[in-house]
Design an enzyme around this catalytic site. Structure first.
Site, mmCIF file in Angstrom:
data_model
loop_
_atom_site.group_PDB
_atom_site.id
_atom_site.type_symbol
_atom_site.label_atom_id
_atom_site.label_comp_id
_atom_site.label_asym_id
_atom_site.label_seq_id
_atom_site.Cartn_x
_atom_site.Cartn_y
_atom_site.Cartn_z
ATOM 1 N N LYS A 142 -8.075 4.531 -20.344
ATOM 2 C CA LYS A 142 -8.426 4.844 -21.728
ATOM 3 C C LYS A 142 -7.196 4.697 -22.639
ATOM 4 O O LYS A 142 -6.692 3.611 -22.797
ATOM 5 C CB LYS A 142 -9.048 6.239 -21.781
ATOM 6 C CG LYS A 142 -10.073 6.510 -20.666
ATOM 7 C CD LYS A 142 -11.355 5.708 -20.808
ATOM 8 C CE LYS A 142 -12.260 5.794 -19.576
ATOM 9 N NZ LYS A 142 -12.569 7.144 -19.080
ATOM 10 N N ARG A 160 0.819 -1.205 0.000
ATOM 11 C CA ARG A 160 0.000 0.000 0.000
ATOM 12 C C ARG A 160 0.859 1.263 0.000
ATOM 13 O O ARG A 160 0.429 2.328 -0.423
ATOM 14 C CB ARG A 160 -0.938 0.009 1.232
ATOM 15 C CG ARG A 160 -1.738 1.288 1.377
ATOM 16 C CD ARG A 160 -2.903 1.132 2.338
ATOM 17 N NE ARG A 160 -2.526 0.514 3.594
ATOM 18 C CZ ARG A 160 -1.826 1.116 4.572
ATOM 19 N NH1 ARG A 160 -1.436 2.362 4.433
ATOM 20 N NH2 ARG A 160 -1.534 0.467 5.675
ATOM 21 N N ASP A 190 -7.555 17.439 -16.817
ATOM 22 C CA ASP A 190 -7.809 16.029 -17.107
ATOM 23 C C ASP A 190 -7.565 15.860 -18.605
ATOM 24 O O ASP A 190 -8.365 16.298 -19.432
ATOM 25 C CB ASP A 190 -9.254 15.690 -16.716
ATOM 26 C CG ASP A 190 -9.627 14.235 -17.012
ATOM 27 O OD1 ASP A 190 -8.955 13.602 -17.852
ATOM 28 O OD2 ASP A 190 -10.600 13.742 -16.421
ATOM 29 N N TYR A 233 -16.631 15.256 -17.948
ATOM 30 C CA TYR A 233 -16.969 13.882 -17.603
ATOM 31 C C TYR A 233 -18.015 13.860 -16.482
ATOM 32 O O TYR A 233 -17.813 14.474 -15.421
ATOM 33 C CB TYR A 233 -15.697 13.152 -17.169
ATOM 34 C CG TYR A 233 -15.856 11.671 -16.991
ATOM 35 C CD1 TYR A 233 -16.174 10.860 -18.072
ATOM 36 C CD2 TYR A 233 -15.679 11.072 -15.755
ATOM 37 C CE1 TYR A 233 -16.314 9.487 -17.918
ATOM 38 C CE2 TYR A 233 -15.805 9.704 -15.592
ATOM 39 C CZ TYR A 233 -16.129 8.917 -16.674
ATOM 40 O OH TYR A 233 -16.258 7.573 -16.508
#
Ligand SMILES: *Cc1c(COP(=O)(O)O)cnc(C)c1O
Length: 398
Positions: free
Chosen positions: A208, A57, A183, A111
């Protein structure tokens, strides 16, 4: 011969040491061990400052390799990778330490999930959220008037493919002391280095184009070391790190990103041109076409290609025609994502813009007969032929 030992013990302890060797793996190994242990207590003690690979982590070998590659592609000093694009957007918000009454500007035509997440976070913390059309002429002026703490833009918007003028927005944001985050998912860092265009944070949904093969979810944020360090520190506590296999797959995809984007862009331009000259189709939207309202901005901010996304309307059609179209494509696939090697089609009015009212969609220019295409790596003429035969089939049954 030493005694073989009890199976329970042997099963746990045999084959646990990797032999050192002078070869360097040509491809980074998939490093799945979530924990490291130490022969020396001093080494263990030193490792817990977070610089070592002692706990999955905190830091991961495959995640760090991907971070190096993303930072290099974005032209950044540092990068942090997350379990998804949404986790990256959440970390970006948290890193700003907003207080009640602070303002945040985000795209009105961006988005949908980002809008929903930021609405939720704003409501919880008393932050004022302002959704603006950042491609509009007056956007920089409105930012100067609002004096937000952060401005988030998207490099190419969904689904109308508008290209906001990032350097102008960055100037306005910085004039009022706001952090400017972009973004860049729709353009990808291969076509647009948003940090060089004024962004303080360059975000990507690596799900993507970066991964490009639809087999790993992920998100990235790149920027200066001062901007990224707090994101990495928070990620340790919040547990949003990208897992080893996803990092490995994403890095493998990233290797071909620049080459893929060249072909996605060339294909999208060729398909857009073929569609634009066909009477069965209207309003072809692609920033690389001179008819697109943001063509000049795209030419200056995306000089090596306008990316793989385009949109068009089925002439005289409506929702029914688009639904039939989605069933009649043979090569393209109706799928709610983008950035795959295969051509993907979808209906923005019932997908990305689903939660808008019909009036909001109409005001935004998202019509019922609009189709969005993520242009793949197939032959461009094959793609155009497939789209047009499906348009024919969709209109023929009226
Ligand atoms: C998909 C997408 C996201 C969210 O990314 P996930 O990896 O799905 O969490 C954020 N921004 C844009 C522009 C996207 O297309």
């Amino acid at each position: 011969m030493s005694s073989p030992g009890k199976p329970e013990t042997v099963a746990i302890h045999a084959g646990t040491r990797i032999q050192n060797s002078r070869t360097v793996d040509l491809v980074p190994p998939l490093h799945l061990s979530a924990v490291g242990w130490f022969d020396s207590s001093d080494d263990l003690d030193a490792s817990l400052d977070g610089r070592d690979f002692v706990y999955g982590r905190i830091r991961g070998q495959n995640a760090v390799l991907l971070e190096e590659a993303v930072a290099a592609l974005e032209g950044a000093a540092a990068a942090a990778v997350f379990g998804s694009g949404m986790a990256a957007l959440r970390a970006l918000w948290d890193a700003q330490g907003f207080q009640s009454g602070d303002r945040v500007v985000m795209p009105a035509d961006g988005y949908g999930a980002t809008r929903a997440l930021y609405k939720l976070l704003a409501a919880r913390s008393g932050v004022e959220l302002h959704a603006l059309t950042l491609g509009a002429e007056d956007a920089p002026e409105r930012i100067r008037t609002l004096r937000p703490r952060m401005v988030l833009a998207e490099s190419i918007t969904n689904p109308l493919l508008s290209v906001p003028n990032l350097p102008r927005l960055a100037l306005a944001a910085h004039d009022v002391g706001a952090a400017f985050a972009v973004d860049g998912t729709f353009s990808s860092p291969a076509l647009q280095r948003t940090l060089a265009q004024g962004a303080d944070y360059a975000l990507q949904s690596s799900t993507k184009w970066i991964n490009g093969h639809s087999d790993a979810t992920g998100g990235t944020v790149a920027g200066s070391a001062e901007r990224i360090e707090p994101l990495l520190a928070a990620r340790v506590l919040e547990g949003a790190i990208l897992g080893p296999f996803e990092a490995w797959l994403t890095l493998r995809g990233l290797r071909t990103l620049p080459v893929r984007m060249r072909v996605h862009s060339a294909n999208a331009l060729a398909v857009a041109r073929l569609l634009a000259e066909d009477s069965r189709v209207t309003r072809v939207l692609y920033p690389g076409l001179p008819s697109h309202p943001d063509h000049q901005v795209a030419a200056s901010l995306l000089p090596s290609g306008s990316g793989g996304m385009l949109a068009f309307e089925i002439a005289g059609g409506g929702r029914d025609e688009v639904f039939r179209f989605l069933e009649r494509v043979k090569l393209a696939r109706p799928a709610p994502t983008l950035g795959d090697v295969a051509t993907l089609v979808m209906h923005p009015a019932t997908a990305a813009a689903r939660r808008m009212t019909p009036e909001e969609r109409a005001a935004a220019g998202i019509t019922e007969n609009l189709v969005r295409v993520s242009v793949g790596l197939e032959d461009a003429e094959d793609i155009a032929r497939d789209l047009l035969q499906a348009v024919d089939a969709a209109r023929g049954r009226r």
